[in-house]
Motif scaffolding. Structure first.
Motif, PDB file in Angstrom:
ATOM      1  N   GLU A  31      10.626  -2.858   1.481  1.00  0.00           N
ATOM      2  CA  GLU A  31      11.260  -4.529   1.987  1.00  0.00           C
ATOM      3  C   GLU A  31      10.720  -5.045   3.404  1.00  0.00           C
ATOM      4  O   GLU A  31      10.378  -5.950   3.664  1.00  0.00           O
ATOM      5  CB  GLU A  31      12.492  -4.091   2.665  1.00  0.00           C
ATOM      6  N   SER A  32      10.046  -3.902   4.101  1.00  0.00           N
ATOM      7  CA  SER A  32       9.305  -4.871   5.253  1.00  0.00           C
ATOM      8  C   SER A  32       7.973  -5.208   4.881  1.00  0.00           C
ATOM      9  O   SER A  32       8.152  -6.215   5.524  1.00  0.00           O
ATOM     10  CB  SER A  32       8.653  -3.463   6.319  1.00  0.00           C
ATOM     11  N   ASP A  33       7.507  -4.527   3.667  1.00  0.00           N
ATOM     12  CA  ASP A  33       5.540  -5.640   3.555  1.00  0.00           C
ATOM     13  C   ASP A  33       6.602  -6.680   2.433  1.00  0.00           C
ATOM     14  O   ASP A  33       5.266  -7.349   3.368  1.00  0.00           O
ATOM     15  CB  ASP A  33       5.476  -4.003   2.772  1.00  0.00           C
ATOM     16  N   GLN A  41      13.367  -0.480  -6.336  1.00  0.00           N
ATOM     17  CA  GLN A  41      13.180  -0.345  -4.424  1.00  0.00           C
ATOM     18  C   GLN A  41      12.745   0.574  -3.965  1.00  0.00           C
ATOM     19  O   GLN A  41      12.838   0.736  -2.231  1.00  0.00           O
ATOM     20  CB  GLN A  41      14.591  -0.542  -4.443  1.00  0.00           C
ATOM     21  N   GLN A  42      12.451   1.833  -4.342  1.00  0.00           N
ATOM     22  CA  GLN A  42      11.880   2.904  -4.567  1.00  0.00           C
ATOM     23  C   GLN A  42      10.801   3.152  -5.139  1.00  0.00           C
ATOM     24  O   GLN A  42      10.513   3.336  -6.549  1.00  0.00           O
ATOM     25  CB  GLN A  42      12.857   4.183  -3.425  1.00  0.00           C
ATOM     26  N   LEU A  56       6.505 -13.492   3.399  1.00  0.00           N
ATOM     27  CA  LEU A  56       7.631 -14.212   2.434  1.00  0.00           C
ATOM     28  C   LEU A  56       7.743 -15.664   4.143  1.00  0.00           C
ATOM     29  O   LEU A  56       7.027 -15.139   4.588  1.00  0.00           O
ATOM     30  CB  LEU A  56       9.019 -13.648   2.587  1.00  0.00           C
ATOM     31  N   ILE A  57       7.632 -16.918   3.447  1.00  0.00           N
ATOM     32  CA  ILE A  57       7.551 -17.992   4.311  1.00  0.00           C
ATOM     33  C   ILE A  57       8.986 -17.713   5.629  1.00  0.00           C
ATOM     34  O   ILE A  57       9.901 -17.440   4.812  1.00  0.00           O
ATOM     35  CB  ILE A  57       7.908 -19.246   3.420  1.00  0.00           C
ATOM     36  N   ALA A  58       9.224 -18.161   6.259  1.00  0.00           N
ATOM     37  CA  ALA A  58      10.747 -18.296   7.313  1.00  0.00           C
ATOM     38  C   ALA A  58      11.905 -18.712   6.313  1.00  0.00           C
ATOM     39  O   ALA A  58      12.815 -17.799   6.352  1.00  0.00           O
ATOM     40  CB  ALA A  58       9.739 -18.662   8.737  1.00  0.00           C
ATOM     41  N   THR A  59      11.585 -19.100   5.865  1.00  0.00           N
ATOM     42  CA  THR A  59      12.744 -19.915   5.354  1.00  0.00           C
ATOM     43  C   THR A  59      13.048 -19.486   3.492  1.00  0.00           C
ATOM     44  O   THR A  59      14.786 -19.552   2.977  1.00  0.00           O
ATOM     45  CB  THR A  59      12.355 -21.835   5.083  1.00  0.00           C
ATOM     46  N   THR A  60      11.928 -18.591   3.200  1.00  0.00           N
ATOM     47  CA  THR A  60      12.222 -17.633   1.781  1.00  0.00           C
ATOM     48  C   THR A  60      13.204 -17.076   1.810  1.00  0.00           C
ATOM     49  O   THR A  60      13.403 -15.644   2.939  1.00  0.00           O
ATOM     50  CB  THR A  60      10.844 -17.659   1.264  1.00  0.00           C
ATOM     51  N   GLU A  90       0.790  -1.308  -0.158  1.00  0.00           N
ATOM     52  CA  GLU A  90       0.260  -0.218  -0.313  1.00  0.00           C
ATOM     53  C   GLU A  90       0.409   1.207   0.405  1.00  0.00           C
ATOM     54  O   GLU A  90       1.579   1.362   0.512  1.00  0.00           O
ATOM     55  CB  GLU A  90      -0.405   0.078   1.266  1.00  0.00           C
ATOM     56  N   ALA A  91       0.444   2.007  -1.063  1.00  0.00           N
ATOM     57  CA  ALA A  91       1.719   3.531  -1.121  1.00  0.00           C
ATOM     58  C   ALA A  91      -0.599   4.581  -0.842  1.00  0.00           C
ATOM     59  O   ALA A  91      -1.184   5.051  -1.486  1.00  0.00           O
ATOM     60  CB  ALA A  91       1.276   3.558  -1.739  1.00  0.00           C
ATOM     61  N   ASN A  92      -0.054   5.198   0.644  1.00  0.00           N
ATOM     62  CA  ASN A  92      -0.877   6.230   1.035  1.00  0.00           C
ATOM     63  C   ASN A  92      -0.630   7.135   1.336  1.00  0.00           C
ATOM     64  O   ASN A  92       0.301   7.507   1.273  1.00  0.00           O
ATOM     65  CB  ASN A  92      -1.571   5.174   2.702  1.00  0.00           C
TER      66      ASN A  92
END
Length: 337
Positions: free
Chosen positions: A125-127, A144-145, A132-136, A104-106
């Motif tokens: 990156e946080s979103d 990137q922005q 993602l699954i923990a092992t990924t 989301e870009a709010n």
């Protein structure tokens, strides 16, 4: 032998031949060979799925709370391309069974009057990692922005018109004007676009088998470079059941000079019309008028004139005028001084 017996005998022969073929040694050997091939393929696939691979996945971007009076000066990215690494068995889950929530870009989170929407790398990156699954492992992502410039747009109120077809059941008709609420909407765009925009159409709407008043919420046709507020309108189509009514209407000449006498045959004609049931009692002969002019009488040499209705109430459909022509005698009662 009957035809049915011949068919049964044929099927028996075919069954015996198939059974003999399956019991041959070569067929058995081929079957065993294919079994081991499939078994080896299964082991190879299981082994392959345990190895690590990299794949690209697309996560959509959703732009929220974008004010109608601004427009992006360039097309903002619609998705983030993400490269991830994991075992093949896990990556299959991303490719076939897993859906991703949009990033989301709010606009509400942006500083006012900056003229630019910015979503930084850390936030994207946080979103991504949340989904993602923990092992990924997250290898990379592009862009990137998100950085998109925007500018203010001009507002103009423009009328909305209905675009579509309306078909009613037998005995039913549209009994009035189609109502659109709101009739005018706010359109935000550049002055170049607004100068040429005279109306906004609804999306094509096909109404079938109408037998009562219909109200629908209808979206508006999109126009590049514009934003509508609101983006939809309420369309009301009045539909009623109609019935026939017959009235006797006098034929009149309103500009007949006083020294002339006019006699028409007949002096009264019958008008048959379709009226809504709700208005049947209210429609009377006073709502209609059949008028002929003195000029038409003077210029006519045949002694007959065609008739037409000069007045009728709104929402009433005229079926017939009987007779649709009259005979007349125009007499001068005294000389014109």
């Amino acid at each position: 032998m009957s035809r049915l017996g011949q068919i049964n005998q044929t099927f028996k022969s075919i069954r015996i031949e198939i059974k003999a073929f399956l019991h041959r040694q070569k067929w058995k050997e081929a079957l065993i060979f294919f079994f081991f091939v499939l078994l080896a393929l299964g082991f190879w696939l299981l082994q392959s799925l345990q190895q690590e691979y990299e794949i690209d996945i697309n996560i959509p971007v959703k732009y929220k709370n974008v004010p109608p009076d601004i427009s992006f000066t360039e097309t903002p990215p619609e998705a983030i391309t993400v490269k991830v690494k994991d075992k093949g068995s896990v990556l299959l889950n991303y490719s076939f069974g897993r859906s991703f929530a949009p990033i989301e870009a709010n606009m509400k989170d942006q500083p006012e009057k900056t003229g630019k929407l910015v979503i930084n790398r850390k936030s994207i990156e946080s979103d991504i990692k949340k989904q993602l699954i923990a092992t990924t492992s997250l290898v990379s992502f592009e862009p990137q922005q998100i950085e998109v410039a925007y500018s203010k747009r001009i507002k103009k109120d423009i009328p909305v018109v209905f675009n579509g077809t309306i078909r009613t059941n037998a005995g039913f008709k549209i009994s009035g004007d189609i109502t659109i609420t709101p009739h005018n909407i706010s359109v935000y765009a550049s002055d170049v676009v607004l100068d040429t925009l005279k109306e906004v159409k609804t999306v094509f709407t096909d109404i079938k088998k109408g037998n009562k008043t219909i109200t629908r919420n209808v979206q508006l046709q999109k126009i590049d470079g514009t934003t509508f507020d609101p983006a939809s309108v309420s369309v009301t189509v009045p539909i009623e059941e109609y019935t026939e009514k017959t009235l006797e209407i006098p034929v009149i000449c309103t500009d007949l000079p006083p020294h002339y006498t006019l006699r028409t045959f007949p002096s009264v004609v019958k008008v048959s019309c379709s009226v809504p049931l709700s208005r049947f009692k209210n429609v009377s002969a006073d709502d209609f008028e059949i008028r002929i002019s003195f000029a038409d009488l003077e210029q006519n040499v045949s002694g007959t004139l065609p008739l037409k209705l000069n007045k009728k109430p709104a929402g009433v459909d005229i079926a017939t005028i009987a007779p649709d022509r009259i005979e007349f005698i125009l007499e001068q009662t005294k000389s014109n001084d």
